[in-house]
Design a protein around this motif. Structure first.
Motif, short mmCIF file in Angstrom:
data_model
loop_
_atom_site.label_atom_id
_atom_site.label_comp_id
_atom_site.label_asym_id
_atom_site.label_seq_id
_atom_site.Cartn_x
_atom_site.Cartn_y
_atom_site.Cartn_z
N SER A 1 -76.03 -20.19 62.35
CA SER A 1 -75.56 -20.18 63.74
C SER A 1 -74.83 -21.46 64.10
O SER A 1 -74.27 -21.57 65.19
N ALA A 2 -74.82 -22.44 63.20
CA ALA A 2 -74.22 -23.76 63.46
C ALA A 2 -74.85 -24.39 64.69
O ALA A 2 -74.20 -25.08 65.46
N GLY A 3 -76.14 -24.10 64.90
CA GLY A 3 -76.86 -24.67 66.04
C GLY A 3 -76.73 -23.87 67.33
O GLY A 3 -77.37 -24.19 68.32
N ALA A 4 -75.92 -22.82 67.32
CA ALA A 4 -75.71 -22.02 68.54
C ALA A 4 -77.00 -21.36 69.02
O ALA A 4 -77.15 -21.11 70.22
N ILE A 5 -77.93 -21.12 68.12
CA ILE A 5 -79.21 -20.51 68.49
C ILE A 5 -79.94 -21.33 69.55
O ILE A 5 -80.71 -20.82 70.34
N PHE A 6 -79.65 -22.64 69.61
CA PHE A 6 -80.27 -23.51 70.60
C PHE A 6 -79.58 -23.45 71.96
O PHE A 6 -80.08 -24.00 72.93
N ASN A 7 -78.42 -22.79 72.02
CA ASN A 7 -77.63 -22.74 73.26
C ASN A 7 -77.58 -21.37 73.91
O ASN A 7 -77.04 -21.24 75.01
N VAL A 8 -78.07 -20.34 73.24
CA VAL A 8 -78.10 -18.99 73.80
C VAL A 8 -79.56 -18.57 73.93
O VAL A 8 -80.27 -18.52 72.93
N PRO A 9 -80.02 -18.25 75.13
CA PRO A 9 -81.40 -17.81 75.29
C PRO A 9 -81.67 -16.53 74.49
O PRO A 9 -80.85 -15.62 74.48
N VAL A 10 -82.82 -16.50 73.83
CA VAL A 10 -83.24 -15.32 73.06
C VAL A 10 -84.50 -14.77 73.69
O VAL A 10 -85.45 -15.52 73.97
N SER A 11 -84.50 -13.48 73.94
CA SER A 11 -85.65 -12.80 74.53
C SER A 11 -86.20 -11.80 73.53
O SER A 11 -85.46 -10.95 73.03
N ARG A 12 -87.48 -11.92 73.20
CA ARG A 12 -88.14 -10.97 72.30
C ARG A 12 -88.94 -9.99 73.15
O ARG A 12 -89.69 -10.40 74.03
N VAL A 13 -88.75 -8.70 72.87
CA VAL A 13 -89.40 -7.66 73.68
C VAL A 13 -90.20 -6.72 72.79
O VAL A 13 -89.89 -6.55 71.61
N LYS A 14 -91.22 -6.09 73.38
CA LYS A 14 -92.07 -5.17 72.62
C LYS A 14 -91.35 -3.87 72.30
O LYS A 14 -91.35 -3.39 71.18
N LYS A 15 -90.74 -3.24 73.30
CA LYS A 15 -90.11 -1.94 73.11
C LYS A 15 -88.70 -1.99 73.67
O LYS A 15 -88.49 -2.13 74.87
N LEU A 16 -87.72 -1.89 72.79
CA LEU A 16 -86.32 -2.01 73.18
C LEU A 16 -85.90 -0.94 74.18
O LEU A 16 -85.17 -1.24 75.12
N GLU A 17 -86.38 0.27 74.00
CA GLU A 17 -86.01 1.36 74.92
C GLU A 17 -86.44 1.05 76.35
O GLU A 17 -85.67 1.26 77.29
N ASN A 18 -87.66 0.55 76.54
CA ASN A 18 -88.13 0.19 77.89
C ASN A 18 -87.30 -0.94 78.47
O ASN A 18 -87.00 -0.95 79.67
N THR A 19 -86.96 -1.89 77.64
CA THR A 19 -86.14 -3.02 78.08
C THR A 19 -84.76 -2.55 78.52
O THR A 19 -84.24 -2.99 79.55
N ILE A 20 -84.17 -1.65 77.76
CA ILE A 20 -82.85 -1.12 78.12
C ILE A 20 -82.92 -0.37 79.44
O ILE A 20 -82.05 -0.51 80.30
N ASP A 21 -83.97 0.42 79.64
CA ASP A 21 -84.16 1.10 80.93
C ASP A 21 -84.22 0.08 82.06
O ASP A 21 -83.61 0.27 83.12
N ASP A 22 -84.95 -0.99 81.85
CA ASP A 22 -85.08 -2.04 82.86
C ASP A 22 -83.74 -2.71 83.14
O ASP A 22 -83.38 -2.95 84.30
N ILE A 23 -82.98 -2.99 82.10
CA ILE A 23 -81.66 -3.62 82.25
C ILE A 23 -80.72 -2.67 82.99
O ILE A 23 -79.96 -3.08 83.88
N ARG A 24 -80.77 -1.39 82.64
CA ARG A 24 -79.94 -0.37 83.34
C ARG A 24 -80.26 -0.34 84.83
O ARG A 24 -79.38 -0.27 85.66
N ASP A 25 -81.58 -0.39 85.13
CA ASP A 25 -82.03 -0.33 86.53
C ASP A 25 -81.56 -1.54 87.34
O ASP A 25 -81.50 -1.47 88.56
N SER A 26 -81.22 -2.63 86.65
CA SER A 26 -80.75 -3.81 87.37
C SER A 26 -79.24 -3.75 87.64
O SER A 26 -78.66 -4.68 88.17
N GLY A 27 -78.61 -2.64 87.27
CA GLY A 27 -77.18 -2.45 87.57
C GLY A 27 -76.25 -2.87 86.46
O GLY A 27 -75.06 -3.04 86.68
N ILE A 28 -76.78 -3.03 85.28
CA ILE A 28 -75.97 -3.46 84.14
C ILE A 28 -75.62 -2.24 83.29
O ILE A 28 -76.49 -1.45 82.94
#
Length: 174
Positions: free
Chosen positions: A86-113
């Motif tokens: 990543s040439a150190g970029a991993i330290f500059n982009v927030p990373v979020s780890r989630v249990k279930k991707l499908e639930n997370t996508i539903d949540d992101i959709r509900d926020s208007g994205i």
């Protein structure tokens, strides 16, 4: 046991630390909206190669991605290879780890994205101006692309236009 865990002089102490602090994607989205900015989220579905993940982080940082969302299970680990690639970029982009991707996508959709799946299985090619505003881009695994369950949650599904003789791109290049 300490000698087996380390390569160097441990001086009687060994610690294992995560190279990055994980974040809550909801906070990142909220901060972006509060700042009057359209959130730009990258969702990785089962991307398991640490070099690909590192290269994706580097590109994401250069493209202004607000956060990268990965599932806890089935994703590349964050290690020295990821950091180096990543040439150190991993330290500059927030990373979020989630249990279930499908639930997370539903949540992101509900926020208007809007959720945009990049898949070679689509007949519609991605082109400039096709999608704008708050967006989450979904990229799939190196072998199988986006899983069917995640693909069904995407508002849009587009293929990257391919002009050459090879029909697919490495996920980090896509």
């Amino acid at each position: 046991k300490l000698d087996r865990l380390t390569r160097g002089n441990h001086q009687g102490v060994v610690a294992e630390l995560s190279p990055v602090q994980f974040c809550d994607y909801r906070e990142i989205i909220q901060r972006a909206f509060e700042a009057g900015k359209d959130p730009f989220i990258l969702i990785l579905d089962r991307v398991s190669d640490t070099r690909n993940f590192g290269a994706i982080c580097r590109t994401a940082e250069c493209m202004g991605v607000d956060a990268i969302v990965i599932p806890i299970k089935g994703s590349a680990g964050i290690n020295e290879t990821t950091v180096k690639t990543s040439a150190g970029a991993i330290f500059n982009v927030p990373v979020s780890r989630v249990k279930k991707l499908e639930n997370t996508i539903d949540d992101i959709r509900d926020s208007g994205i809007k959720i945009l799946g990049i898949t070679e299985k689509s007949d519609t090619e991605l082109r400039p101006g096709l999608v704008s505003g708050p967006m989450a881009l979904v990229l799939g695994s190196e072998e199988d692309g986006i899983s069917e369950g995640v693909l069904q949650l995407c508002h849009f599904k587009h293929a990257i236009p391919m002009k050459g003789k090879i029909s697919s791109l490495n996920v980090s290049v896509a």
